[in-house]
Design a protein around this motif. Sequence first.
Motif, PDB file in Angstrom:
ATOM      1  N   PHE A 113      48.832  51.948  40.641  1.00 34.95           N
ATOM      2  CA  PHE A 113      48.161  52.374  41.767  1.00 34.95           C
ATOM      3  C   PHE A 113      48.287  53.604  42.220  1.00 34.95           C
ATOM      4  CE2 PHE A 113      48.603  47.692  41.947  1.00 34.95           C
ATOM      5  CZ  PHE A 113      47.412  47.252  42.666  1.00 34.95           C
ATOM      6  N   THR A 114      47.286  54.314  42.857  1.00 38.89           N
ATOM      7  CA  THR A 114      47.588  55.588  43.116  1.00 38.89           C
ATOM      8  C   THR A 114      48.085  55.717  44.771  1.00 38.89           C
ATOM      9  OG1 THR A 114      45.239  55.727  44.270  1.00 38.89           O
ATOM     10  CG2 THR A 114      45.455  56.317  42.046  1.00 38.89           C
ATOM     11  N   ALA A 115      48.030  54.700  45.441  1.00 41.93           N
ATOM     12  CA  ALA A 115      48.191  54.691  46.889  1.00 41.93           C
ATOM     13  C   ALA A 115      49.887  54.395  46.998  1.00 41.93           C
ATOM     14  CB  ALA A 115      47.567  53.891  47.799  1.00 41.93           C
ATOM     15  N   ARG A 116      50.671  55.044  47.345  1.00 43.12           N
ATOM     16  CA  ARG A 116      52.245  54.778  47.660  1.00 43.12           C
ATOM     17  C   ARG A 116      52.470  54.446  48.937  1.00 43.12           C
ATOM     18  NH1 ARG A 116      51.222  55.463  42.905  1.00 43.12           N
ATOM     19  NH2 ARG A 116      52.354  56.730  41.305  1.00 43.12           N
ATOM     20  N   PHE A 117      53.892  53.652  48.875  1.00 45.81           N
ATOM     21  CA  PHE A 117      54.439  53.336  50.102  1.00 45.81           C
ATOM     22  C   PHE A 117      55.372  54.415  50.579  1.00 45.81           C
ATOM     23  CE2 PHE A 117      53.029  49.376  48.288  1.00 45.81           C
ATOM     24  CZ  PHE A 117      52.293  48.669  49.419  1.00 45.81           C
ATOM     25  N   GLU A 118      55.148  55.068  51.848  1.00 45.86           N
ATOM     26  CA  GLU A 118      56.179  56.148  52.357  1.00 45.86           C
ATOM     27  C   GLU A 118      57.350  55.447  53.377  1.00 45.86           C
ATOM     28  OE1 GLU A 118      55.810  58.926  50.871  1.00 45.86           O
ATOM     29  OE2 GLU A 118      54.098  58.675  49.790  1.00 45.86           O
ATOM     30  N   GLY A 119      58.313  56.047  53.175  1.00 42.97           N
ATOM     31  CA  GLY A 119      59.280  55.621  54.190  1.00 42.97           C
ATOM     32  C   GLY A 119      59.537  54.110  54.244  1.00 42.97           C
ATOM     33  N   GLU A 120      59.295  53.573  55.438  1.00 42.72           N
ATOM     34  CA  GLU A 120      59.377  52.047  55.367  1.00 42.72           C
ATOM     35  C   GLU A 120      58.174  51.285  55.655  1.00 42.72           C
ATOM     36  OE1 GLU A 120      62.289  50.781  58.228  1.00 42.72           O
ATOM     37  OE2 GLU A 120      63.998  51.362  56.921  1.00 42.72           O
ATOM     38  N   GLN A 121      56.989  52.037  55.087  1.00 39.71           N
ATOM     39  CA  GLN A 121      55.736  51.613  55.244  1.00 39.71           C
ATOM     40  C   GLN A 121      55.803  50.073  54.401  1.00 39.71           C
ATOM     41  OE1 GLN A 121      52.887  54.212  53.266  1.00 39.71           O
ATOM     42  NE2 GLN A 121      52.091  54.690  55.391  1.00 39.71           N
ATOM     43  N   THR A 122      54.901  49.074  55.122  1.00 39.14           N
ATOM     44  CA  THR A 122      54.568  47.785  54.661  1.00 39.14           C
ATOM     45  C   THR A 122      52.984  48.004  54.553  1.00 39.14           C
ATOM     46  OG1 THR A 122      54.509  46.807  56.781  1.00 39.14           O
ATOM     47  CG2 THR A 122      56.724  46.820  55.429  1.00 39.14           C
ATOM     48  N   GLY A 123      52.598  46.745  53.733  1.00 42.24           N
ATOM     49  CA  GLY A 123      50.953  46.769  53.618  1.00 42.24           C
ATOM     50  C   GLY A 123      50.804  46.359  52.185  1.00 42.24           C
ATOM     51  N   THR A 124      49.448  46.374  51.903  1.00 43.77           N
ATOM     52  CA  THR A 124      49.115  45.605  50.306  1.00 43.77           C
ATOM     53  C   THR A 124      47.948  46.749  50.046  1.00 43.77           C
ATOM     54  OG1 THR A 124      49.405  43.455  51.451  1.00 43.77           O
ATOM     55  CG2 THR A 124      47.866  43.474  49.508  1.00 43.77           C
ATOM     56  N   SER A 125      47.895  46.896  48.406  1.00 42.48           N
ATOM     57  CA  SER A 125      47.040  47.648  47.734  1.00 42.48           C
ATOM     58  C   SER A 125      46.415  46.357  46.674  1.00 42.48           C
ATOM     59  CB  SER A 125      47.598  48.640  46.969  1.00 42.48           C
ATOM     60  OG  SER A 125      47.805  49.589  47.751  1.00 42.48           O
ATOM     61  N   ILE A 126      45.247  46.447  46.439  1.00 44.87           N
ATOM     62  CA  ILE A 126      44.574  45.563  45.584  1.00 44.87           C
ATOM     63  C   ILE A 126      43.688  46.468  44.590  1.00 44.87           C
ATOM     64  CG2 ILE A 126      44.284  43.750  47.355  1.00 44.87           C
ATOM     65  CD1 ILE A 126      41.506  43.758  46.870  1.00 44.87           C
ATOM     66  N   LEU A 127      43.866  46.079  43.259  1.00 48.20           N
ATOM     67  CA  LEU A 127      42.764  46.833  42.279  1.00 48.20           C
ATOM     68  C   LEU A 127      41.870  45.945  41.804  1.00 48.20           C
ATOM     69  CD1 LEU A 127      42.503  49.469  40.741  1.00 48.20           C
ATOM     70  CD2 LEU A 127      44.146  48.686  39.092  1.00 48.20           C
ATOM     71  N   ILE A 128      40.633  45.915  42.066  1.00 48.82           N
ATOM     72  CA  ILE A 128      39.613  45.125  41.485  1.00 48.82           C
ATOM     73  C   ILE A 128      39.118  45.772  40.091  1.00 48.82           C
ATOM     74  CG2 ILE A 128      37.273  44.267  41.709  1.00 48.82           C
ATOM     75  CD1 ILE A 128      37.541  44.567  44.897  1.00 48.82           C
ATOM     76  N   LEU A 129      39.121  45.022  38.820  1.00 51.56           N
ATOM     77  CA  LEU A 129      38.814  45.567  37.767  1.00 51.56           C
ATOM     78  C   LEU A 129      37.517  45.418  37.314  1.00 51.56           C
ATOM     79  CD1 LEU A 129      42.123  44.199  35.486  1.00 51.56           C
ATOM     80  CD2 LEU A 129      41.870  46.228  36.868  1.00 51.56           C
ATOM     81  N   ASP A 130      37.061  46.745  36.903  1.00 48.31           N
ATOM     82  CA  ASP A 130      35.555  46.768  36.473  1.00 48.31           C
ATOM     83  C   ASP A 130      34.358  46.164  37.361  1.00 48.31           C
ATOM     84  OD1 ASP A 130      33.856  47.507  34.383  1.00 48.31           O
ATOM     85  OD2 ASP A 130      33.566  45.406  33.696  1.00 48.31           O
ATOM     86  N   PRO A 131      34.562  46.906  38.642  1.00 45.12           N
ATOM     87  CA  PRO A 131      33.328  46.332  39.316  1.00 45.12           C
ATOM     88  C   PRO A 131      31.877  46.460  38.423  1.00 45.12           C
ATOM     89  CG  PRO A 131      34.743  47.909  40.494  1.00 45.12           C
ATOM     90  CD  PRO A 131      35.006  47.797  39.150  1.00 45.12           C
ATOM     91  N   PRO A 132      31.130  45.765  38.534  1.00 42.23           N
ATOM     92  CA  PRO A 132      29.969  45.770  37.647  1.00 42.23           C
ATOM     93  C   PRO A 132      29.046  46.806  38.025  1.00 42.23           C
ATOM     94  CG  PRO A 132      30.104  43.388  38.048  1.00 42.23           C
ATOM     95  CD  PRO A 132      31.241  44.255  39.098  1.00 42.23           C
ATOM     96  N   VAL A 133      28.035  47.530  37.171  1.00 44.45           N
ATOM     97  CA  VAL A 133      27.518  48.636  37.947  1.00 44.45           C
ATOM     98  C   VAL A 133      26.414  48.343  38.806  1.00 44.45           C
ATOM     99  CG1 VAL A 133      25.904  50.345  37.066  1.00 44.45           C
ATOM    100  CG2 VAL A 133      27.677  49.847  35.721  1.00 44.45           C
ATOM    101  N   GLU A 134      25.974  46.957  38.705  1.00 45.68           N
ATOM    102  CA  GLU A 134      24.872  46.506  39.665  1.00 45.68           C
ATOM    103  C   GLU A 134      25.327  46.499  41.311  1.00 45.68           C
ATOM    104  OE1 GLU A 134      25.958  42.771  37.225  1.00 45.68           O
ATOM    105  OE2 GLU A 134      25.620  44.984  37.110  1.00 45.68           O
ATOM    106  N   HIS A 135      26.706  46.259  41.178  1.00 45.89           N
ATOM    107  CA  HIS A 135      27.415  45.891  42.507  1.00 45.89           C
ATOM    108  C   HIS A 135      27.504  47.743  43.136  1.00 45.89           C
ATOM    109  CE1 HIS A 135      28.027  41.781  41.857  1.00 45.89           C
ATOM    110  NE2 HIS A 135      29.162  41.706  41.904  1.00 45.89           N
ATOM    111  N   LEU A 136      28.201  48.334  42.101  1.00 45.40           N
ATOM    112  CA  LEU A 136      28.295  49.804  42.700  1.00 45.40           C
ATOM    113  C   LEU A 136      27.104  50.546  43.031  1.00 45.40           C
ATOM    114  CD1 LEU A 136      31.137  50.738  40.082  1.00 45.40           C
ATOM    115  CD2 LEU A 136      31.422  49.807  42.311  1.00 45.40           C
TER     116      LEU A 136
END
Length: 632
Positions: free
Chosen positions: A225-248
């Motif tokens: 992932f490119t987004a990091r957790f700084e300090g005591e940050q909490t949260g969630t990151s998701i990576l969707i693999l290969d979004p189809p061109v027709e969606h994009l």
Amino acid sequence: MTVTSRHLEWVPKPFRDGDLAGGGSNRLLGRSDLSMTEILIREMAQNAWDARTAGGTPTFDINLRRLGPREVGILRRELGDSYGLGLDAVLADEALRGLEISDRGTTGLDGPVEIGRVTGEDTQNFVDLILKVGVPRTDGRGGGTYGFGKTAAYAYSSCGTVVYWTRCRTPEGLEHRLIASAMGPEFHLDGAEYTGRHWWGKRSSDGRTLPLRGDEAEALGKAIFTARFEGEQTGTSILILDPPVEHLSASAGGSDGGNEEADAQAEALEPAEVDALFAQAAREALRLHLWPKMTPDVPGGPAPMNISLRVSGEAIDLGTPEQGAWRYWSGALRAIRRDGEGSTSGDEGGGLLPPKIVRVTRSRRPMGTLAISVRNLSIDPPDRADDLDPHAESSGTGRLMLMRGQTELIVKDKDVAAGGDLLGLDWFAVFKADSSIDADLASTEPPAHNDWLPGGAETDGEKYARFLRGRLPVTLRSELSVHAPLPEQQDAADSTPLAAMLGLLLPDEPKRQKSIEGQRRTGVLKGRRGFVVTGHRLLSQGDRLHQHHMIDFFVEGPGGSTLIELSCRVASEESRTSLSLDAEQLMPEWRGAKPRAENPLLANVENGRAASVVLRAPLGRAVDVSLAPVED
């Protein structure tokens, strides 16, 4: 920690009694008039909003990017085992696209990491999102009710595969968790039948799926992932693999696939073209569905949620609540928020007219609040390049946005014909449901949460939805419509005087409740004359600070003449009060009428003769003009 060896195990789910096939899960969102891009953004943003931590401002970031060779290599190693998903082909692409969606200032996927016996007080965010399907939320406080919205992320991947990295608080302190999950078609392998649900994590001794945790999860998350957790940050990151061109490449109102010709054209697009089209579609979806989350309570203040969009490293400008049509939506929403706090004063920003507030009730029970912002088309014409502009082709049509009360989730936007001719005006309306009926309305929403649909049942939610679908357009027409002419005036070319139309734009003044219709009726009942305003026109802008108005009228009755008085009030720039303008400010020009030398606001007109008056009023301010016969 350097990631050099495999950390994740493949755990496909074998069929058990009552299991749902993975392919069926992908269809749980059902049919919708929203595009897949809209559904994804709505659901992911609402999940982040529901998970926000107390006292903070959550952030929500969408980042479409190409994964580098190192990242693709790590994914190929970690997700190498699979069946029926097409992952081998996807991970063979060195220019693989990924859609990374991150939230911070949220709780993260906390709670137990495996399904087991729990009490009603336990947080279940991890198991509800990762391990279960169809977990309902019945209090109406969250955007989701059916719990199926998470399938939007899987549906947005050509291989149905998503990687989750979260940081949350546990009784032992902050903890990183990472797991990958997929939904695909059911399959048979080595004589066993599998649902098509897949996980990549750690396998427990009894065959359950567990996430990677601690330092290992943090190191692998940082590698992918490119987004990091700084300090005591909490949260969630998701990576969707290969979004189809027709969606994009689908526009915000498009079908996102299903049209073979359109899909073939999308496949032929250059990467930069696909990026540009996705940027447009995602920007429109964010603005249309999440503008309330980006609208602060006061102009220039902090927004409820910080939202950003990046495509191939470029930040996409989402605009501001003080620009374009967004100004009218934000003005209406701010008025509702202030109304809920018992306050009706406040700066609308951008020189806007004060919105009209209408409280909607059913059998004395509050249903919600309707706010109406009005636009002067001669001063601020529609902008067809503005995706938040209703683009009204006539002044009688505007757009109504429906939202839940507690979440301020845009449930539906719809064009409504208010009827009549608003003479150079159009309008923007926001209805925010009362929080007390949120759960009831949520029960009537389809899985995509994009409408209130009353069915045949007689639950409270069905009744409320049916009531609002009928009442809101009627209320809008009532607040915006012209007054009908009196029976004695049916043959006259009658239309509402400016004061009758713009009364909603100025504060109520108890001493000035006598309406134009009442002025007409008084004259008719006296049997001497019937005063009729036949039209109003906005003339070319007089100068940088003023707008000229022309009002046409005549007086019915026997021979002789009638004395007509002109008065005008405008909204104050400092508050919701209104100010009276004198003759020097109005500079009235009477046509077909003879003004009084001692008072240019008075003029005599011959009965039965058409006349008009041209006046000057401040540009961009609410104007209330009154013409009335007076005793000579």
